[in-house]
Design an enzyme around this catalytic site. Structure first.
Site, PDB file in Angstrom:
ATOM      1  N   CYS A  83      32.055  37.025  33.584  1.00 28.73           N
ATOM      2  CA  CYS A  83      33.233  36.316  34.098  1.00 28.73           C
ATOM      3  C   CYS A  83      34.101  35.751  32.979  1.00 28.73           C
ATOM      4  CB  CYS A  83      32.814  35.202  35.043  1.00 28.73           C
ATOM      5  SG  CYS A  83      31.648  35.763  36.284  1.00 28.73           S
ATOM      6  N   HIS A 333      38.995  34.367  41.974  1.00 27.68           N
ATOM      7  CA  HIS A 333      38.330  34.632  40.688  1.00 27.68           C
ATOM      8  C   HIS A 333      38.154  36.142  40.484  1.00 27.68           C
ATOM      9  CE1 HIS A 333      35.708  34.291  37.316  1.00 27.68           C
ATOM     10  NE2 HIS A 333      34.563  34.132  37.936  1.00 27.68           N
TER      11      HIS A 333
END
Lengths: 385, 146
Positions: A83, A333
């Site tokens: 991420c 996200h």
């Protein structure tokens, strides 16, 4: 080493983008970044892509992006740090500039997470941890952060209301961000009543998968002053650290040591302390993650992250405004895009372009981007002279 | 034989594959470096301290304290039929850590960080292939007793 400046920024809207391929999303961000900086594509010497390959049907994404941006034969390559892939790309681009290999480099963070079928996503979800010793027991990404949350509650008395207060704040600011995926206020009661995902975390404690892209264009000091004039935002402190993949090798279950190490490097390089940070985008993939980040970055003491958000210290007007763009929680996200989008937001804050969510007079800001459960962490301090 | 380990196994080939055979026979094994004596759990073939690749299995008692836990309601592929299930991380008395399901002898409602637990080797029942794992149980629980 020489200063690196950001001379152009662009971000697509985040959310379900069934209307576009991943390279089309990258192009949207690229076009916005060029327009933002008044930059001609000819001066961009290389491209670094931050993305997580296993979400895309297209293999070797940098190839199709460079082609679609019409930048061949200039160099392009991929960085991956889960991420935090976008921040890894930014760091790589800055290192290339500081090394003198290139004067101007484009950083593209992008991810299309809704391409996969549910079954494929569930399969990926089962392999986020250490596949040898943990995945055979059905561990999940929310599950790991839930175990941090449980321990944080045990040691410091953090409450489920305090976790939910992070979601309430970030949804509040998401309303003010036209690029955010969720643009609705929520109440504490609504967040608390949402379905359990992995105790003590519920649906509103978790950010959502999304599609999106972001682009920043970085330059060495001479090129930045020539091209960016007085709008340049400088990357004055860059920190980077790693930690074990496995939760079995983490001594600390109430914070991320990689955040503390990366922050110490970034603060030292920029010559600031936590108190000097006027606006921050931190990695709130789960509500507990924002609470731990505020502690690990030094915005509040260890164990005080719950009371910190409850006392509205992370709202605009508080001691340290955090995620006033909605955070991962409300923005969504798209994992490879996130670190680059955080950078776009802080640049816009330091230029005073954020309208209703502007932190008045901010000249020093911070981005904090985490990969996995802290296996990778990138902290950058940005400054406008 | 490491494919025996876990309900879903992503990692059948490893230098510590013998771990699964020991577990099938009821023994929980860490590793001890033959060169410097460093012990590790989970076991590893390569010593992180002296980098020797010569190791032996060393039996662990399986006693420990619960470091943290969660009840998983949204399951990944292969675990859909088991939800909700509770996993815990245990600090083993001999050092090292382990992650496992909480078994039937632990009362979920009163689970607490810091409580004593016993790691118990298990065979999956009603399963054609050999499948082994371990669960966290109340202290004093033996493999035969549950």
């Amino acid at each position: 080493m020489g200063r690196v400046g950001i001379i152009g920024c662009g971000q697509t809207a985040f959310g379900r983008r069934s209307d576009a391929t991943v390279q089309e999303l990258a192009f949207e961000a690229w076009r916005l970044a060029l327009a933002d900086g008044g930059i001609e594509p000819e001066i961009v010497e290389a491209t670094v892509v931050g993305s997580v390959p296993e979400y895309h049907k297209q293999r070797s994404l940098p190839g199709v992006i460079q082609e679609y941006l019409d930048l061949n034969p200039r160099p392009v390559w991929l960085t991956e740090a889960a991420c935090a892939s976008g921040s890894a790309a930014l760091r790589t681009a800055c290192l290339a500039v500081q090394a003198g290999a290139h004067h101007v480099v484009a950083v593209i963070g992008c991810q299309k997470m809704t391409e996969l079928e549910t079954a494929e996503i569930l399969g990926l979800m089962g392999r986020v941890g250490d596949v040898q010793w943990e995945s055979g027991f059905g561990t999940t990404f929310p599950g790991y952060y839930a175990m941090f949350a449980r321990r944080h509650m045990h040691e410091f008395g953090t409450t489920a209301d305090q976790l939910a207060a992070v979601a309430v704040k970030n949804h509040h600011y998401g309303v003010l961000n036209p690029k955010a995926m969720f643009r609705k206020e929520i109440t504490l009661a609504k967040a608390r009543a949402s379905e359990e995902v992995s105790s003590p975390l519920c649906v509103y404690d978790c950010c959502a998968n999304a599609d999106g892209a972001a682009c920043v264009i970085v330059a060495d000091e001479r090129a930045a002053r020539a091209l960016g004039r007085d709008r340049v935002v400088w990357l004055d402190g860059m920190g980077c650290s790693s930690d074990s993949m496995s939760i079995l090798r983490r001594h600390d279950l109430t914070g991320l040591p990689a955040t503390r190490a990366a922050a110490a490097q970034a603060y030292a390089a920029a010559g600031v302390t936590a108190n000097g940070i006027q606006v921050a985008d931190v990695h709130d993939c789960f509500t507990i993650a924002e609470i731990m980040a505020c502690e690990d970055l030094g915005f509040c003491d260890r164990g005080e992250g719950g009371p910190f958000v409850e006392a509205r210290q992370s709202y605009i007007g508080g001691a340290h405004p955090v995620n006033v763009d909605g955070g991962l929680k409300a923005k969504g996200h798209p994992i490879g895009a996130t670190g680059v989008a955080m950078t776009c937001e802080i640049v816009a804050q330091l230029r005073g372009e954020c309208g209703a969510r502007q932190v008045p007079g901010a000249t020093v800001g911070l981005t904090h981007n985490v990969g996995g459960i802290g296996q990778y962490c990138f902290v950058n301090v940005l400054r406008r002279d | 034989m490491f494919e025996w380990f876990g309900l879903v196994n992503y990692c059948p080939h490893t230098k510590v594959a013998g771990f699964a055979r020991h577990l099938k026979e009821g023994r929980l094994m860490g590793s001890r470096c033959d060169a410097c004596g460093r012990t590790c759990f989970p076991p590893r073939a390569d010593c992180p301290v002296c980098r020797s690749d010569s190791f032996s299995f060393a039996e662990y008692g399986g006693g420990g304290t619960l470091a943290t836990f969660t009840r998983i309601a949204a399951a990944p592929a292969g675990f859909e039929a088991r939800v909700p299930f509770t996993i815990g991380v245990v600090d083993l008395d001999e050092g090292g850590r382990l992650l496992a399901w909480c078994g039937r002898t632990l009362d979920e409602a009163s689970l607490a960080i810091g409580q004593r637990v016993q790691v118990v080797p298990r065979l999956f029942e009603e399963c054609e292939a050999i499948k082994v794992h371990y669960t966290l149980e109340a202290p004093g629980t033996s493999r035969a007793g549950t």
